[in-house]
Write a protein that holds these residues in place. Structure first.
Motif, short mmCIF file in Angstrom:
data_model
loop_
_atom_site.label_atom_id
_atom_site.label_comp_id
_atom_site.label_asym_id
_atom_site.label_seq_id
_atom_site.Cartn_x
_atom_site.Cartn_y
_atom_site.Cartn_z
N ALA A 64 -5.85 -14.83 -10.39
CA ALA A 64 -5.24 -14.31 -9.17
C ALA A 64 -5.15 -12.80 -9.20
N ARG A 65 -4.83 -12.24 -10.38
CA ARG A 65 -4.75 -10.78 -10.50
C ARG A 65 -6.11 -10.16 -10.22
N ARG A 66 -7.17 -10.76 -10.75
CA ARG A 66 -8.51 -10.23 -10.50
C ARG A 66 -8.89 -10.33 -9.02
N ALA A 67 -8.40 -11.36 -8.36
CA ALA A 67 -8.72 -11.55 -6.95
C ALA A 67 -7.79 -10.78 -6.02
N GLY A 68 -6.76 -10.15 -6.59
CA GLY A 68 -5.83 -9.37 -5.77
C GLY A 68 -4.86 -10.23 -4.98
N ILE A 69 -4.54 -11.42 -5.49
CA ILE A 69 -3.60 -12.32 -4.81
C ILE A 69 -2.38 -12.52 -5.72
N ASN A 107 2.40 -3.22 -1.36
CA ASN A 107 2.53 -4.48 -2.08
C ASN A 107 3.12 -4.16 -3.45
N PHE A 108 3.61 -5.19 -4.13
CA PHE A 108 4.28 -4.98 -5.41
C PHE A 108 3.44 -5.45 -6.59
N HIS A 109 2.55 -6.41 -6.38
CA HIS A 109 1.79 -6.93 -7.50
C HIS A 109 0.73 -5.93 -7.95
N CYS A 110 0.28 -6.12 -9.18
CA CYS A 110 -0.64 -5.15 -9.78
C CYS A 110 -1.61 -5.89 -10.69
N ASN A 111 -2.79 -5.32 -10.89
CA ASN A 111 -3.77 -5.91 -11.80
C ASN A 111 -3.68 -5.30 -13.19
N GLN A 112 -2.63 -4.52 -13.44
CA GLN A 112 -2.32 -4.02 -14.77
C GLN A 112 -0.85 -4.31 -15.06
N SER A 148 1.89 3.28 -2.08
CA SER A 148 2.00 2.95 -3.49
C SER A 148 2.12 1.45 -3.65
N GLY A 149 2.39 1.01 -4.87
CA GLY A 149 2.52 -0.40 -5.19
C GLY A 149 3.50 -0.57 -6.34
N GLY A 150 3.27 -1.54 -7.23
CA GLY A 150 2.08 -2.23 -7.58
C GLY A 150 0.80 -1.42 -7.40
N GLU A 151 -0.25 -2.15 -7.15
CA GLU A 151 -1.56 -1.54 -6.91
C GLU A 151 -1.90 -1.68 -5.44
N PRO A 152 -1.79 -0.60 -4.66
CA PRO A 152 -1.92 -0.69 -3.20
C PRO A 152 -3.29 -1.11 -2.71
N THR A 153 -4.34 -0.89 -3.51
CA THR A 153 -5.67 -1.29 -3.05
C THR A 153 -5.84 -2.81 -3.07
N LEU A 154 -4.86 -3.54 -3.62
CA LEU A 154 -4.90 -5.00 -3.55
C LEU A 154 -4.46 -5.50 -2.18
N ASN A 155 -3.89 -4.62 -1.38
CA ASN A 155 -3.52 -4.98 0.00
C ASN A 155 -4.75 -4.83 0.88
N PRO A 156 -5.19 -5.89 1.54
CA PRO A 156 -6.42 -5.79 2.34
C PRO A 156 -6.31 -4.84 3.52
N ARG A 157 -5.10 -4.40 3.86
CA ARG A 157 -4.93 -3.49 5.00
C ARG A 157 -4.73 -2.04 4.57
N VAL A 158 -5.03 -1.72 3.34
CA VAL A 158 -4.76 -0.37 2.86
C VAL A 158 -5.47 0.68 3.71
N VAL A 159 -6.70 0.44 4.12
CA VAL A 159 -7.41 1.42 4.97
C VAL A 159 -6.72 1.54 6.32
N ASP A 160 -6.26 0.42 6.87
CA ASP A 160 -5.56 0.45 8.16
C ASP A 160 -4.29 1.30 8.07
N GLU A 200 -10.04 -21.61 -10.77
CA GLU A 200 -11.17 -21.30 -9.89
C GLU A 200 -10.70 -20.96 -8.47
N ILE A 201 -9.52 -21.40 -8.09
CA ILE A 201 -9.09 -21.31 -6.70
C ILE A 201 -8.88 -19.87 -6.23
N PRO A 202 -8.21 -18.98 -6.98
CA PRO A 202 -8.04 -17.61 -6.49
C PRO A 202 -9.37 -16.92 -6.19
#
Length: 624
Positions: A215-220, A336-341, A377-389, A169-171
């Motif tokens: 954690a993967r679903r939460a992007g952490i 970032n390097f982590h990915c949700n796939q 790029s990534g991993g999945e770059p949209t998991l980085n909260p600063r991607v728009v920045d 539940e924590i992520p």
């Protein structure tokens, strides 16, 4: 260790004492340990306890740690491969309940880089574990205070009997609370005042799988603490859990771990420390399943140090070849390097934590000021909260073009997609490897993400961002290519399709026929898709890249790609080969990368067909 007393009283903790011992907590003793660690070459100094925040002089200890690290080694004094050349950091292990905004600011000014906050449970249920009434509210406030002060956050989750069911539940809760947590660190206590508080290692493995999925679903990103972990062979699918580990070659010898007889035949024996000795004492008949496949061992292995590998993989300096025969510099920056796939053919080290923000910004700044192509790029770059920045930064500094390599699952959120478009994103390079959900989800190892990618593409289609759908030919999806062309024409008519081929380019990608198909098997489906694309007006690209196929095998309908600039030999030196008996006589040898050595090792080079001459329009001559 800074002290041994704690304001919490977790039943499974074996470090807490009722009173301080002078040889541990006296200021002089702590400072001496800090200085000795820095002189010994440490690049991360961890201030831990007990609860370090009980000390009034904690900011002074942080300052001493920062100065000791800076004095012991300056990055410019050493070669890049020397561990002492890596950025130093001061890390605080705390329960966060005593951290106020003023204290967080003082710690950051003193030089604190990272706070790893102990969080066995979420909500008021935490207080039943820590036996500190109101403690959760104070810990949550401490987390927010540290984040507001600019201290990077990690959350430590101990996996014990009382936390196994609730740890997943924590992520989700951290994400909902808006906390910018850069990593979840899973710890496995194997000793406790009351051993009944400890969980069995197989149960820990099942809980870790559930936490990692959440954690993967939460992007952490999640990982095990390097000093408090379980062997990967306890997982049902060790390959899928490889990103939780950071094993280095030669790192198997640890004094508090043992290798039972079952480890003798394990492929990971040379890198895995084995089983915690105390856990073996409790369960000497622990059932281990030795890892048999080499691919899992490769995915578990980190070369040198984590920081060193992050620096090597953060930025790929490339040369992009354009359709008009010109070239432009490109930086592929892995924000970032982590990915949700978990695609099996992925060559990215998805187990690595995110690079420090200054390093990311430096890589972006360099290519943007040079007027080159910036690819996030990534991993999945949209998991980085600063991607728009990062898109905004690249555009402000003058990048010629900004591309986002993504699986678009998070772009199903119209707010994020619009924000990226408004920030100046030019191209979305979206991975979609099948036209059917069942096939796509099997390839990505993430059920349900096909539908999310499709919705993400729908949202992108509402913007001015150019969409390129990346289809990677692999053994599982060859027949899907024509159907993907049709789907693209029907649903996203402005989108282009980039044709890629599984790249056996690193030891993370298995050199096996169940992943890597023969060119000859793929070509009929490629030709059918090319013909359909011409009929439906879909633009195909990708044959100019290293991830394409040898140019002599490109369907004649795509002859315009034969007017490419010369292929760079500096981007991936040694990765390709050009046999003299074929490539040596081919009219396209200068424009073609050749054939990957990994492919040639598996299938040979007999499929190559040299093109003897070029027609006036740049394509192969009619009799070639």
């Amino acid at each position: 260790m800074t002290n041994e007393t704690c304001n919490h009283n977790c039943a499974f903790c074996h470090a807490r004492r009722p009173a301080e011992r002078p040889d541990v907590a006296a200021a002089g003793a702590v400072l001496a340990r800090i200085d000795a660690a820095a002189r010994g070459g440490a690049r991360t100094l961890v201030l831990t306890g007990g609860e370090p925040a009980l000390r009034r002089d904690l900011p002074a200890l942080v300052t001493r740690a920062r100065r000791a690290l800076d004095a012991s080694a300056r990055p410019g004094d050493f070669l890049p491969d020397d561990p002492r050349a890596q950025p130093a950091q001061v890390l605080l292990e705390t329960n966060g309940a005593l951290i106020t905004p003023a204290r967080a600011d003082a710690l950051r000014r003193a030089g604190l880089d990272v706070a790893r906050v102990h969080l066995p449970r979420w909500g008021d249920a935490l207080d039943t574990i820590t036996r500190d009434d109101g403690g959760f509210a104070r810990t949550l406030a401490g987390l927010h205070a540290l984040a507001a002060a600019g201290v990077a956050l990690e959350v430590s989750i101990p996996l014990v009997l009382r936390t196994l069911a609730t740890a997943p539940e924590i992520p989700t809760a951290l994400h909902a609370a808006g906390l910018p947590v850069r990593a979840l660190v899973l710890t496995v206590p194997v000793t406790a005042p009351d051993p009944a508080d400890l969980a069995t290692l197989p149960d820990v493995a099942r809980a870790a799988e559930a936490v990692d999925a959440a954690a993967r679903r939460a992007g952490i990103p999640a990982r095990f603490d390097v000093g408090a972990l379980i062997p990967p062979c306890l997982f049902q699918h060790p390959n899928r859990a490889a990103h939780l580990y950071t094993f280095t070659p030669g790192g198997a010898a640890r004094p508090d771990f043992d290798h039972p007889d079952a480890c003798t035949t394990c492929q990971a024996r040379s890198i895995c420390p084995g089983v915690p000795r105390e856990a073996l004492r409790r369960d000497p008949q622990l059932a281990l399943r030795p890892i048999r496949d080499e691919r899992t061992r490769r995915r578990l292995t980190v070369v040198s140090s984590i920081d060193d590998q992050i620096r090597r993989e953060l930025c790929t300096r490339d040369v992009r070849r354009l359709a008009d025969g010109t070239t432009v510099r490109e930086h592929i920056v892995r924000i970032n390097f982590h990915c949700n796939q978990v695609c099996r053919f992925c060559f990215v080290s998805t187990h690595l934590p995110m690079a420090p923000e200054p390093l990311i910004e430096d890589a972006i700044t360099e290519i943007a000021r040079a007027g080159g192509v910036l690819t996030l790029s990534g991993g999945e770059p949209t998991l980085n909260p600063r991607v728009v920045d990062y898109v905004t930064l690249g555009k402000q500094l003058g990048a010629r073009e900004i591309e986002l390599q993504t699986n678009a699952t998070r772009l199903a959120d119209p707010a994020l997609t619009r924000a990226l478009a408004d920030a100046g994103l030019d191209v979305a390079f979206v991975s979609l490897h099948a036209a059917q959900a069942a096939v796509s989800d099997r390839i990505t190892g993430a059920p349900g993400t096909f539908d999310k990618t499709v919705r993400g593409l729908d949202e992108l289609a509402k913007t001015s961002v150019l969409v390129r759908i990346n289809f990677v030919f692999c053994e599982q999806n060859q027949e899907e290519f024509p159907a993907l062309v049709a789907l693209t024409a029907d649903r996203w008519p402005r989108a282009e399709i980039t044709v890629s081929f599984v790249a056996a380019s690193t030891d993370l990608v298995p050199l096996t026929p169940d992943i890597l198909p023969r060119y000859g098997d793929v070509l009929p489906y490629l030709a059918e898709g090319v013909h359909l694309a011409r009929e439906r007006g879909v633009t195909l690209t990708g044959f100019e890249s290293m991830c394409g196929i040898p140019l002599c095998l490109v369907p004649a309908d795509l002859a315009r790609y034969f007017a490419l600039a010369q292929a760079s030999t500096e981007v991936a030196p040694g990765e390709f080969l050009k046999p003299d008996d074929t490539c040596g006589t081919c009219a396209l040898t200068a424009q073609c990368f050749g054939i990957r050595r990994g492919y040639a090792k598996l299938y040979g080079t007999t499929e190559l067909r040299p093109i003897r001459a070029l027609a006036a329009e740049g394509g192969p001559a009619a009799d070639a």
